[in-house]
Scaffold this motif. Structure first.
Motif, PDB file in Angstrom:
ATOM      1  N   PRO A 108       0.809  -1.225   0.000  1.00 19.16           N
ATOM      2  CA  PRO A 108       0.000   0.000   0.000  1.00 19.16           C
ATOM      3  C   PRO A 108       0.841   1.274   0.000  1.00 19.16           C
ATOM      4  N   ALA A 109       1.922   1.288   0.791  1.00 16.83           N
ATOM      5  CA  ALA A 109       2.756   2.492   0.867  1.00 16.83           C
ATOM      6  C   ALA A 109       3.455   2.766  -0.458  1.00 16.83           C
ATOM      7  N   PHE A 110       3.952   1.695  -1.083  1.00 14.54           N
ATOM      8  CA  PHE A 110       4.607   1.854  -2.374  1.00 14.54           C
ATOM      9  C   PHE A 110       3.612   2.363  -3.413  1.00 14.54           C
ATOM     10  N   LEU A 111       2.393   1.819  -3.391  1.00 18.33           N
ATOM     11  CA  LEU A 111       1.357   2.227  -4.326  1.00 18.33           C
ATOM     12  C   LEU A 111       1.043   3.717  -4.177  1.00 18.33           C
ATOM     13  N   LEU A 112       0.938   4.187  -2.931  1.00 21.11           N
ATOM     14  CA  LEU A 112       0.631   5.594  -2.672  1.00 21.11           C
ATOM     15  C   LEU A 112       1.739   6.505  -3.201  1.00 21.11           C
ATOM     16  N   CYS A 113       2.992   6.138  -2.959  1.00 16.40           N
ATOM     17  CA  CYS A 113       4.113   6.948  -3.444  1.00 16.40           C
ATOM     18  C   CYS A 113       4.131   7.011  -4.972  1.00 16.40           C
ATOM     19  N   ARG A 114       3.798   5.892  -5.611  1.00 19.62           N
ATOM     20  CA  ARG A 114       3.785   5.883  -7.071  1.00 19.62           C
ATOM     21  C   ARG A 114       2.685   6.802  -7.613  1.00 19.62           C
ATOM     22  N   ILE A 115       1.553   6.863  -6.934  1.00 27.51           N
ATOM     23  CA  ILE A 115       0.470   7.749  -7.368  1.00 27.51           C
ATOM     24  C   ILE A 115       0.908   9.207  -7.251  1.00 27.51           C
ATOM     25  N   VAL A 116       1.545   9.555  -6.123  1.00 27.49           N
ATOM     26  CA  VAL A 116       1.994  10.938  -5.916  1.00 27.49           C
ATOM     27  C   VAL A 116       3.068  11.305  -6.946  1.00 27.49           C
ATOM     28  N   ALA A 117       4.004  10.390  -7.195  1.00 26.09           N
ATOM     29  CA  ALA A 117       5.019  10.646  -8.219  1.00 26.09           C
ATOM     30  C   ALA A 117       4.367  10.847  -9.580  1.00 26.09           C
ATOM     31  N   GLY A 118       3.291  10.100  -9.825  1.00 27.53           N
ATOM     32  CA  GLY A 118       2.576  10.225 -11.084  1.00 27.53           C
ATOM     33  C   GLY A 118       1.937  11.591 -11.264  1.00 27.53           C
ATOM     34  N   ILE A 119       1.501  12.219 -10.165  1.00 24.21           N
ATOM     35  CA  ILE A 119       0.958  13.575 -10.260  1.00 24.21           C
ATOM     36  C   ILE A 119       2.024  14.517 -10.808  1.00 24.21           C
ATOM     37  N   GLY A 120       3.245  14.358 -10.303  1.00 22.42           N
ATOM     38  CA  GLY A 120       4.350  15.187 -10.796  1.00 22.42           C
ATOM     39  C   GLY A 120       4.687  14.925 -12.248  1.00 22.42           C
ATOM     40  N   THR A 121       4.789  13.648 -12.631  1.00 20.85           N
ATOM     41  CA  THR A 121       5.138  13.339 -14.019  1.00 20.85           C
ATOM     42  C   THR A 121       4.008  13.734 -14.972  1.00 20.85           C
ATOM     43  N   GLY A 122       2.756  13.604 -14.512  1.00 24.27           N
ATOM     44  CA  GLY A 122       1.629  13.998 -15.350  1.00 24.27           C
ATOM     45  C   GLY A 122       1.629  15.484 -15.637  1.00 24.27           C
ATOM     46  N   ALA A 123       1.867  16.268 -14.599  1.00 30.77           N
ATOM     47  CA  ALA A 123       1.923  17.721 -14.779  1.00 30.77           C
ATOM     48  C   ALA A 123       3.101  18.117 -15.665  1.00 30.77           C
ATOM     49  N   GLU A 124       4.230  17.485 -15.435  1.00 32.51           N
ATOM     50  CA  GLU A 124       5.433  17.757 -16.221  1.00 32.51           C
ATOM     51  C   GLU A 124       5.216  17.451 -17.699  1.00 32.51           C
ATOM     52  N   SER A 125       4.694  16.267 -17.969  1.00 40.37           N
ATOM     53  CA  SER A 125       4.525  15.824 -19.345  1.00 40.37           C
ATOM     54  C   SER A 125       3.502  16.669 -20.095  1.00 40.37           C
ATOM     55  N   ALA A 126       2.452  17.100 -19.392  1.00 39.50           N
ATOM     56  CA  ALA A 126       1.385  17.859 -20.049  1.00 39.50           C
ATOM     57  C   ALA A 126       1.780  19.294 -20.364  1.00 39.50           C
ATOM     58  N   ILE A 127       2.734  19.865 -19.630  1.00 47.16           N
ATOM     59  CA  ILE A 127       3.027  21.295 -19.779  1.00 47.16           C
ATOM     60  C   ILE A 127       4.233  21.582 -20.669  1.00 47.16           C
ATOM     61  N   ILE A 128       5.174  20.636 -20.785  1.00 48.69           N
ATOM     62  CA  ILE A 128       6.412  20.930 -21.517  1.00 48.69           C
ATOM     63  C   ILE A 128       6.142  21.210 -22.995  1.00 48.69           C
ATOM     64  N   ALA A 129       5.361  20.361 -23.657  1.00 51.14           N
ATOM     65  CA  ALA A 129       5.133  20.549 -25.096  1.00 51.14           C
ATOM     66  C   ALA A 129       4.423  21.863 -25.406  1.00 51.14           C
ATOM     67  N   PRO A 130       3.327  22.230 -24.712  1.00 54.43           N
ATOM     68  CA  PRO A 130       2.729  23.542 -24.988  1.00 54.43           C
ATOM     69  C   PRO A 130       3.687  24.694 -24.731  1.00 54.43           C
ATOM     70  N   TYR A 131       4.476  24.579 -23.673  1.00 58.06           N
ATOM     71  CA  TYR A 131       5.430  25.640 -23.328  1.00 58.06           C
ATOM     72  C   TYR A 131       6.455  25.842 -24.446  1.00 58.06           C
ATOM     73  N   LEU A 132       7.113  24.767 -24.866  1.00 59.20           N
ATOM     74  CA  LEU A 132       8.164  24.909 -25.870  1.00 59.20           C
ATOM     75  C   LEU A 132       7.590  25.237 -27.247  1.00 59.20           C
ATOM     76  N   THR A 133       6.415  24.709 -27.562  1.00 56.77           N
ATOM     77  CA  THR A 133       5.781  25.006 -28.846  1.00 56.77           C
ATOM     78  C   THR A 133       5.631  26.507 -29.060  1.00 56.77           C
ATOM     79  N   GLU A 134       5.374  27.244 -27.990  1.00 54.35           N
ATOM     80  CA  GLU A 134       5.097  28.678 -28.101  1.00 54.35           C
ATOM     81  C   GLU A 134       6.338  29.528 -28.344  1.00 54.35           C
ATOM     82  N   PHE A 135       7.518  28.917 -28.343  1.00 55.75           N
ATOM     83  CA  PHE A 135       8.752  29.643 -28.651  1.00 55.75           C
ATOM     84  C   PHE A 135       9.223  29.421 -30.088  1.00 55.75           C
ATOM     85  N   VAL A 136       8.624  28.480 -30.817  1.00 53.55           N
ATOM     86  CA  VAL A 136       9.173  28.032 -32.096  1.00 53.55           C
ATOM     87  C   VAL A 136       8.259  28.436 -33.240  1.00 53.55           C
ATOM     88  N   SER A 137       8.855  28.883 -34.353  1.00 56.85           N
ATOM     89  CA  SER A 137       8.057  29.298 -35.508  1.00 56.85           C
ATOM     90  C   SER A 137       7.459  28.084 -36.213  1.00 56.85           C
TER      91      SER A 137
END
Length: 453
Positions: A108-137
């Motif tokens: 259970p503890a390992f499962l909980l940590c993986r979910i919390v880590a997933g919140i970070g990776t989900g936010a990271e993955s969703a924001i990088i492409a829109p962010y960088l796209t807006e700098f490139v022609s």
């Protein structure tokens, strides 16, 4: 007028863009490493905690449960408060939770940590492409964003190497493998301190002077290096400064103006992500089911994950040559062919060869989708649209590892891959026949095009 957009559209690729690509790509590499390492620790955790089937599937899905909520939050927060702040906090959360998960002594503890880590990776993955796209022609945007997504492959390949050499080292080998996914991220946090906020977002939020300052800084670097910048060209009007609440942003996404883009992105992301994680969360276990030892399955996984690299980078070239929609469809159909070959293969060599082809095509489709999705939405909704699509995709990542764990004993290897084939066909058909064309157009022109339909 979109002053920042017009000025950015005339800029050539430069060292500034290479720095963005490297720092953003490193984030994706760590995301890929964290996602992929679980496949190599599942067999060990099954014996350590006497679990199997659905419970092991839930460990495979845990990251993506968090990913779903992280991607949703990142999109709305990124459109409301800016892209940069989301990237920094998401990375910090991922780093802490991933490191702590290696110290857990119970399921259970390992499962909980993986979910919390997933919140970070989900936010990271969703924001990088829109962010960088807006700098490139528009001239380089598709290839640039697809190349950015290619950094995932280095994370997956590193996971295969760690799974092959670290996990079998001893009782705590899996802990070293999981813990090391988070530790180097501290260095990346340090690098990101100097990244500017997206000038296109700054303008959309009404921060005109801040946007001008960012673009002026980029132009100054280019002039100092001898670039002769062309005159600013006329651009379509930018979005009016947005004060939409989170609820209003979701309502705007679901309006007739954006409904088609939303539906295409949701279906494509779900179909690809469902198929991808149905295969790769269980890849070492699939290979073991075909008669390979754990050692051999981990060794072959290195070659399979290495095939991601030509998949991503060949698609990065294809998105500009044949277009985003065609690239995604071609690589998804290639995945269908590879999945069929995997079902009928029997020798170790043919199984691994078919799995390498599947790896190449699935990841090529991802490269196309990462380039395509941010282009479907206007600046004021870009992160929200990209985040919701990514979140819907992660529903596929949550469901498929558990579903495979349950169905494998019932319908067997061939049945699982028949299901994956059907899902891939739905995704390719949707993008090819219903997806809007986006290549060659500035982001502001894409917004104007959507409003005219």
């Amino acid at each position: 007028m979109s002053s920042a957009g017009a000025r950015l559209e005339r800029l050539p690729l430069s060292g500034f863009h290479a720095k963005l690509l490297l720092i953003g790509g490193a984030g994706y590499a760590f995301d890929g490493l964290d996602s992929a390492i679980i496949a190599f620790v599942l067999p060990t955790l099954g014996g350590l905690w006497s679990i199997g089937g659905a419970k092991l599937g839930f460990i495979g899905s845990a990251t993506y449960i968090g990913f779903f909520f992280g991607a949703l939050a990142a999109g709305t927060i990124g459109d409301r408060f800016g892209r940069r702040i989301v990237m920094m906090w998401a990375l910090a959360l991922f780093c802490v939770a991933s490191t702590f998960s290696a110290l857990m002594t119970s399921y259970p503890a390992f499962l909980l940590c993986r979910i919390v880590a997933g919140i970070g990776t989900g936010a990271e993955s969703a924001i990088i492409a829109p962010y960088l796209t807006e700098f490139v022609s528009a001239r380089y945007r598709g290839a640039f964003t697809a190349t950015l997504s290619g950094f995932f492959s280095f994370g997956f390949l590193t996971a295969a190497l760690m799974g092959n050499f670290l996990v079998p080292m001893g009782h705590d080998g899996w802990r070293w493998a999981v813990g090391l996914t988070g530790a180097p991220v501290l260095l990346l946090l340090w690098w990101r301190r100097a990244l500017p906020e997206s000038p296109r977002w700054l303008e959309s939020a009404g921060h005109w002077q801040a946007a001008a300052d960012v673009v002026e800084g980029i132009e100054r670097r280019l002039r100092d290096r001898g670039y002769n910048l062309p005159q600013v060209r006329q651009m379509p009007p930018t979005d009016a400064p947005s004060t939409l609440s989170i609820g209003q942003r979701f309502a705007a996404l679901c309006s007739p103006l954006h409904r088609r883009s939303l539906a295409v992105s949701w279906i494509a992301w779900f179909c690809l992500t469902f198929s991808y994680y149905a295969v790769f969360t269980w890849m070492p276990s699939f290979l073991m089911a075909r008669g390979m030892t754990m050692t051999h399955s981990f060794s072959f996984s290195i070659a399979i994950y290495a095939a991601q690299i030509p998949g991503y980078f060949s698609a990065a070239a294809a998105v500009e040559l044949i277009g985003r929609r065609t690239t995604i469809a071609v690589y998804l159909l290639g995945s269908v062919l590879a999945a069929g070959l995997l079902v009928i293969s029997h020798s170790d060599g043919s199984v691994v060869g078919a799995a390498m082809l599947l790896s190449l095509f699935l990841n090529g489709a991802y490269a196309g989708l990462y380039a395509y999705t941010p282009e479907l939405f206007p600046t004021t909704l870009r992160a929200t649209g990209n985040g919701t699509a990514s979140a819907i995709g992660r529903i596929g990542a949550i469901v498929s590892p558990v579903l495979v764990g349950v169905l494998m004993p019932i319908i067997g290897f061939a049945g699982v891959f028949a299901l994956i084939t059907a899902v891939l066909l739905v995704g390719s058909t949707t993008v090819l026949f219903f997806g809007p064309r986006t290549e060659g157009l500035a982001l502001e022109a894409l917004s104007s095009q959507a409003e005219s339909h």
